[in-house]
Design a protein around this motif. Structure first.
Motif, PDB file in Angstrom:
ATOM      1  N   PRO A  49      15.518-188.065 -67.633  1.00 12.65           N
ATOM      2  CA  PRO A  49      15.226-186.727 -67.109  1.00 12.65           C
ATOM      3  C   PRO A  49      16.275-185.712 -67.540  1.00 12.65           C
ATOM      4  N   VAL A  50      15.845-184.477 -67.669  1.00 14.84           N
ATOM      5  CA  VAL A  50      16.749-183.367 -67.983  1.00 14.84           C
ATOM      6  C   VAL A  50      16.971-182.558 -66.706  1.00 14.84           C
ATOM      7  N   ILE A  51      18.230-182.268 -66.402  1.00  9.11           N
ATOM      8  CA  ILE A  51      18.568-181.486 -65.214  1.00  9.11           C
ATOM      9  C   ILE A  51      19.263-180.204 -65.662  1.00  9.11           C
ATOM     10  N   THR A  52      18.706-179.073 -65.228  1.00  7.51           N
ATOM     11  CA  THR A  52      19.364-177.788 -65.432  1.00  7.51           C
ATOM     12  C   THR A  52      19.677-177.209 -64.055  1.00  7.51           C
ATOM     13  N   ALA A  53      20.264-176.038 -64.019  1.00  9.04           N
ATOM     14  CA  ALA A  53      20.565-175.404 -62.736  1.00  9.04           C
ATOM     15  C   ALA A  53      19.300-174.973 -62.011  1.00  9.04           C
ATOM     16  N   ASN A  54      18.167-174.908 -62.725  1.00 10.33           N
ATOM     17  CA  ASN A  54      16.940-174.375 -62.145  1.00 10.33           C
ATOM     18  C   ASN A  54      15.809-175.384 -61.987  1.00 10.33           C
ATOM     19  N   TYR A  55      15.896-176.534 -62.656  1.00 11.28           N
ATOM     20  CA  TYR A  55      14.811-177.497 -62.536  1.00 11.28           C
ATOM     21  C   TYR A  55      15.250-178.887 -62.988  1.00 11.28           C
ATOM     22  N   ILE A  56      14.408-179.853 -62.601  1.00 15.27           N
ATOM     23  CA  ILE A  56      14.516-181.223 -63.092  1.00 15.27           C
ATOM     24  C   ILE A  56      13.219-181.521 -63.823  1.00 15.27           C
ATOM     25  N   GLU A  57      13.323-182.092 -65.015  1.00  9.72           N
ATOM     26  CA  GLU A  57      12.144-182.316 -65.844  1.00  9.72           C
ATOM     27  C   GLU A  57      12.124-183.763 -66.334  1.00  9.72           C
ATOM     28  N   SER A  58      10.976-184.403 -66.185  1.00 13.35           N
ATOM     29  CA  SER A  58      10.844-185.787 -66.651  1.00 13.35           C
ATOM     30  C   SER A  58       9.684-185.893 -67.629  1.00 13.35           C
ATOM     31  N   TYR A  59       9.789-186.874 -68.542  1.00 20.33           N
ATOM     32  CA  TYR A  59       8.865-186.999 -69.667  1.00 20.33           C
ATOM     33  C   TYR A  59       8.198-188.383 -69.627  1.00 20.33           C
ATOM     34  N   HIS A  60       6.873-188.391 -69.744  1.00 17.23           N
ATOM     35  CA  HIS A  60       6.123-189.620 -69.534  1.00 17.23           C
ATOM     36  C   HIS A  60       5.131-189.884 -70.665  1.00 17.23           C
ATOM     37  N   LYS A  61       4.818-191.157 -70.872  1.00 12.62           N
ATOM     38  CA  LYS A  61       3.960-191.542 -71.996  1.00 12.62           C
ATOM     39  C   LYS A  61       2.516-191.101 -71.827  1.00 12.62           C
ATOM     40  N   GLY A  62       1.882-191.439 -70.716  1.00 12.67           N
ATOM     41  CA  GLY A  62       0.484-191.064 -70.498  1.00 12.67           C
ATOM     42  C   GLY A  62      -0.486-191.851 -71.359  1.00 12.67           C
ATOM     43  N   LEU A  63      -0.284-193.170 -71.427  1.00 15.16           N
ATOM     44  CA  LEU A  63      -1.114-194.014 -72.284  1.00 15.16           C
ATOM     45  C   LEU A  63      -2.192-194.716 -71.461  1.00 15.16           C
ATOM     46  N   THR A  64      -3.447-194.520 -71.847  1.00  7.50           N
ATOM     47  CA  THR A  64      -4.558-195.143 -71.134  1.00  7.50           C
ATOM     48  C   THR A  64      -4.688-196.607 -71.529  1.00  7.50           C
TER      49      THR A  64
END
Length: 501
Positions: A245-260
């Motif tokens: 995950p990426v953390i900035t002063a304004n948000y937390i963002e996570s990245y996912h595969k999304g594989l069916t």
């Protein structure tokens, strides 16, 4: 102390349900493998932080602390031995809770003015060649504590995980009282000091252990929820993380595969178009979904026979009372009004295809076929196949999904009368079928999809959340869902009560 409930609430939203293999260290290099993104902004983190108090209290009320034993040599008295048993917490009150998002590091949290009374039983004895004394008496310890914890979010075994080892406590007060001793004698005063010091270390260690305990319980809860959220029958979606995950002063963002995953066949995403600029910070919560996630899910549903609909009897007759410009063919009129039990069966005869763009929104293409039966389950009276293209918009309000479709093209590819073994070539009759698909079929199918998708969302618990003004924005090859929300903290309270009892 289970203060890491807050980062785990973040995980509940960030670890969008799934596990996978290793993830990349650099988020930028992981973008092209990313099918879904979750961005939780600072206002959402504030809401989650405000909702943790009851969860903390529930966990503390069910916490159990180990017995403490020790001994110390004192001049003129000899060896003092002691044991503290049945240590429990009472009268817990929590003062103020603060947090900050630390860019590139993690989450800094402080909870101040935690007041609690620890109660239990103390056994102590002291002796020398002159005297030997042993006692057992109830005690209580008044405490006032500030707690700090600095959880780090990382990629652990393909999912978002939290490292809560950076945990510390500051004691502003820790006072031991023996039952009935408002003014203990000099001897008890002498050794209650070092017993208090020992208890202080024990509480400090146990509270930080309690953090990890609750973390593991909630992590398992999240993972169990995750495995079921995007699973229905033989269709599932692996949304393991592609990067930390990426953390900035304004948000937390996570990245996912999304594989069916359908029947043990897993799709692949290697050219995703995600970029952080696709998301803003105006709402509390954002989901970014690639068409490369949505299309395989739709294809799996098609292959699993999900896109089928049977309409019969009075419901079918009522639908065809819709005012149409073209005259109803006589054989259809007789089927509906004279056969007694007419039935229309429709299904997707090709894999639906979806494409999202900023210009046209979400466009869907599909071939749909139908059988009209007139009082028998044998040879249908009418068979038809159509090509349908339409623009679809989705919205969610009052805990229900709404779909609106605007057809851009409807073609009757073929139509025949199987009972007569001949094709239907009359242009007027073909136009009636085309118009019926547009004005009866499409609205009915969308209505059924609304109901079924809402039912599926409810089954997974989405209706337990208060979602405010959710909006779906089309992009070029993706959609962005943005919303504010209210977190139902009572759900976690009940979960902890049941789990920790």
């Amino acid at each position: 102390m289970p203060r890491d409930v807050f980062p785990l609430l973040l995980l509940l939203l960030l670890s969008l349900f799934g596990a996978s293999q290793a993830c990349l260290q650099d988020p930028t290099s992981a973008y092209r493998f990313t099918g879904a993104v979750c961005r939780l902004t600072y206002p959402a983190a504030v809401v989650l932080n405000e909702k943790t108090t009851k969860v903390i209290e529930a966990a503390f009320q069910h916490a159990r602390y180990p017995s403490v034993k020790g001994e110390k040599s004192l001049l003129f008295i000899g060896t003092v031995k002691y044991g503290l048993d049945n240590l429990e917490i009472h009268n817990l009150s929590i003062g103020r809770s603060d947090f900050e998002l630390r860019p590139g590091e993690g989450i800094g949290m402080e909870i101040s003015n935690v007041s609690a009374v620890f109660r239990g039983t103390i056994q102590y004895g002291y002796g020398s060649w002159l005297v030997n004394v042993a006692h057992s008496i109830d005690f209580e310890i008044e405490s006032q504590i500030d707690l700090g914890i600095n959880p780090k979010l990382y990629c652990g075994k393909g999912k978002v995980a939290a490292d809560t080892s950076d945990c510390y406590l500051n004691f502003h007060k820790l006072r031991l009282h023996l039952q009935g001793d408002k003014e203990p004698n000099w001897l008890k005063k002498l050794f209650t000091d070092f017993i208090t010091f020992t208890v202080k270390l024990a509480i400090k260690g146990q509270i930080c252990k309690e953090i990890n305990k609750v973390a593991n319980i909630l992590a398992d809860f999240i993972q169990d929820t995750a495995e079921h959220f995007l699973t229905d029958g033989d269709i599932s979606v692996d949304i393991g993380v592609t990067a930390a995950p990426v953390i900035t002063a304004n948000y937390i963002e996570s990245y996912h595969k999304g594989l069916t995953n359908y029947n043990n066949t897993l799709t692949v995403i290697s050219d995703s178009v995600f970029h952080p600029s696709h998301l803003t910070e105006n709402k509390m919560l954002y989901f970014w979904l690639s068409d490369q996630v949505l299309n395989p899910m739709i294809a799996a549903a098609h292959q699993d026979g999900r896109f089928q609909l049977n309409i019969s009897g009075a419901e079918l007759t009522e639908l065809f009372k819709t005012n149409l410009a073209n005259t109803m063919p006589e054989f259809i009129r007789k089927c509906l009004l004279e056969s007694g039990s007419p039935e229309l069966r429709v299904w997707s005869s090709s894999v639906p295809n979806l494409n999202t763009s900023t210009s046209f929104g979400t466009a869907v293409w599909v071939r749909a076929s139908g059988h009209l039966h007139c009082g028998s389950q044998g040879t249908p009276t009418l068979f038809f196949e159509t090509h349908v293209a339409m623009d679809v918009t989705a919205s969610y309000a009052n805990k229900k999904l709404f779909l609106q479709g605007t057809p851009s093209e409807i073609l009757v590819i073929q139509a025949e009368l199987p009972s007569q073994n001949q094709p239907l070539v009359d242009e007027t009759q073909l136009e009636f079928i085309r118009e019926a698909v547009e004005k009866i079929g499409i609205p009915k199918v969308l209505s059924v999809l609304e109901t079924e998708i809402t039912r599926l969302l409810d089954k997974q618990g989405v209706n337990l959340f208060d979602l405010f003004n959710p909006v779906v924005h089309p992009g070029d090859g993706f959609v962005v869902i943005e919303m504010d929300f209210g977190f139902p903290h009572h759900l976690l309270v009940e979960f902890l009560k049941k789990t920790l009892q």
